[in-house]
Write a protein that holds these residues in place. Structure first.
Motif, mmCIF file in Angstrom:
data_model
loop_
_atom_site.group_PDB
_atom_site.id
_atom_site.type_symbol
_atom_site.label_atom_id
_atom_site.label_comp_id
_atom_site.label_asym_id
_atom_site.label_seq_id
_atom_site.Cartn_x
_atom_site.Cartn_y
_atom_site.Cartn_z
ATOM 1 N N PRO A 74 13.387 -23.846 -99.453
ATOM 2 C CA PRO A 74 13.384 -25.172 -100.080
ATOM 3 C C PRO A 74 14.461 -26.068 -99.488
ATOM 4 O O PRO A 74 15.617 -25.658 -99.351
ATOM 5 N N ALA A 75 14.067 -27.273 -99.111
ATOM 6 C CA ALA A 75 14.999 -28.184 -98.443
ATOM 7 C C ALA A 75 15.342 -29.401 -99.287
ATOM 8 O O ALA A 75 16.332 -30.091 -99.010
ATOM 9 N N ARG A 76 14.555 -29.675 -100.307
ATOM 10 C CA ARG A 76 14.778 -30.897 -101.081
ATOM 11 C C ARG A 76 14.481 -30.634 -102.556
ATOM 12 O O ARG A 76 13.542 -29.900 -102.888
ATOM 13 N N ALA A 77 15.296 -31.211 -103.427
ATOM 14 C CA ALA A 77 15.123 -31.021 -104.866
ATOM 15 C C ALA A 77 15.270 -32.365 -105.579
ATOM 16 O O ALA A 77 15.994 -33.256 -105.111
ATOM 17 N N ALA A 78 14.583 -32.498 -106.696
ATOM 18 C CA ALA A 78 14.704 -33.678 -107.546
ATOM 19 C C ALA A 78 15.385 -33.279 -108.846
ATOM 20 O O ALA A 78 15.092 -32.225 -109.405
ATOM 21 N N VAL A 79 16.303 -34.124 -109.309
ATOM 22 C CA VAL A 79 17.030 -33.876 -110.565
ATOM 23 C C VAL A 79 16.800 -35.060 -111.487
ATOM 24 O O VAL A 79 17.122 -36.200 -111.140
ATOM 25 N N GLY A 111 22.256 -26.025 -99.484
ATOM 26 C CA GLY A 111 21.665 -26.678 -98.318
ATOM 27 C C GLY A 111 20.486 -27.570 -98.639
ATOM 28 O O GLY A 111 19.706 -27.902 -97.731
ATOM 29 N N LYS A 112 20.352 -28.010 -99.875
ATOM 30 C CA LYS A 112 19.219 -28.849 -100.266
ATOM 31 C C LYS A 112 19.651 -30.306 -100.436
ATOM 32 O O LYS A 112 20.756 -30.575 -100.922
ATOM 33 N N GLU A 113 18.767 -31.206 -100.036
ATOM 34 C CA GLU A 113 18.972 -32.615 -100.343
ATOM 35 C C GLU A 113 18.537 -32.861 -101.788
ATOM 36 O O GLU A 113 17.609 -32.222 -102.280
#
Length: 305
Positions: A74-79, A111-113
């Motif tokens: 996983p490279a990107r996450a939403a909060v 390491g996630k945006e």
């Protein structure tokens, strides 16, 4: 009336007016908590059963779907951060913001945006003052959210989850809100909504260790999950908004009760000081009268001689 006594009386009048306001706000918040609790209780069974349905589909099929399948890297996450629109609620919003900052630091450490979505003016103001980038924000309904508000919040989150990462999509969806535990306890929590953890979902729905029946999916398991995805996210966001609203009212009631009690203590303290000042004035006036009478008596005695 002496100058010092006038100052005390003016302050007592001001604090008394403030006490009336905080008491009224405490009573309003207390009345709204009950309504918010009822909404939470009404929304929880639907969210639980929807989670149970998703668990059943995921367990009975091998379909790779954003709702249930974790990405290898996983490279990107939403909060999604839920705060309040108004203040005077103690540390309610600041505690939620602190929890979101901790989550963001952890995700970036992996390491996630991170794309941040915010509900509530307090969170928007916090990020705006620090010039932090916000993917989207919503305000104006935190104290009494509706399902339409939840759908509006969930729409861009669902779109981000269904997109490819290269096109601005996300691999994970997290939510930070304040869970209503009791009238005295409200706890900021960090939950990962997507991908859904089957073990955690089984614990929430009480199906852990239970053997689920076999299902046939029509037209396919993937189509079923596609249909369940928006409903699952909307129900979870709605439940979180209701939990946060109940927590906000409870925190505001507690803060206003503390302010009312403090105002009462301050009034008592000022009243004692005012009484002491008045007694000092009376003592001084009596001393002046006695001194004047004594001087007059001495002058009269001197003239008689």
């Amino acid at each position: 009336m002496g100058a010092q006594l006038r100052v005390y009386k003016r302050r007592i009048k001001s604090v008394t007016a403030t006490k009336k306001i905080t008491k009224a706000m405490e009573m309003i918040a207390a009345s709204r908590i009950v309504k918010a609790q009822r909404k939470v209780a009404a929304s929880t069974p639907y969210a639980t059963e929807l989670t149970r349905a998703v668990t059943a589909v995921a367990t009975g099929s091998n379909t790779n779907h954003p709702l249930t399948t974790e990405t290898d890297n996983p490279a990107r996450a939403a909060v999604l951060l839920i705060t309040s629109d108004r203040g005077l609620a103690g540390g309610y919003s600041s505690n939620a913001i602190k929890a979101a900052d901790q989550l963001t630091e952890r995700l970036r450490g992996e390491g996630k945006e991170v794309d941040t979505y915010i509900v509530g003016r307090k969170g928007v103001a916090y990020y705006g003052f620090r010039e932090r980038k916000v993917a989207d924000s919503w305000t104006g309904f935190t104290d009494s959210p509706s399902y339409a508000d939840a759908k509006a919040v969930a729409a861009p989150l669902i779109e981000a989850v269904t997109k490819e990462t290269a096109e601005g999509g996300v691999d994970e969806l997290h939510i930070v809100f304040t869970e209503f535990v009791s009238m005295m306890t409200q706890t900021p929590v960090q939950n990962r909504m997507l991908p859904l953890s089957l073990d955690k979902a089984a614990e929430e729905t009480g199906t852990k260790g239970e053997i689920l029946p076999l299902f046939d999916f029509e037209p396919s398991a993937e189509d079923v999950l596609d249909a369940l995805l928006p409903r699952y996210v909307e129900s979870r966001v709605y439940n979180a908004l209701l939990q946060a609203a109940a927590s906000e009212h409870a925190a505001r009631r507690r803060a206003m009760k503390s302010a009312t009690d403090n105002a009462g203590d301050l009034i008592n303290s000022l009243s004692r000081l005012a009484n002491a000042a008045r007694q000092a004035e009376i003592t001084q006036e009596i001393s002046e009268i006695v001194g004047g009478a004594s001087a007059l008596a001495d002058a009269t005695a001197g003239s008689d001689k």
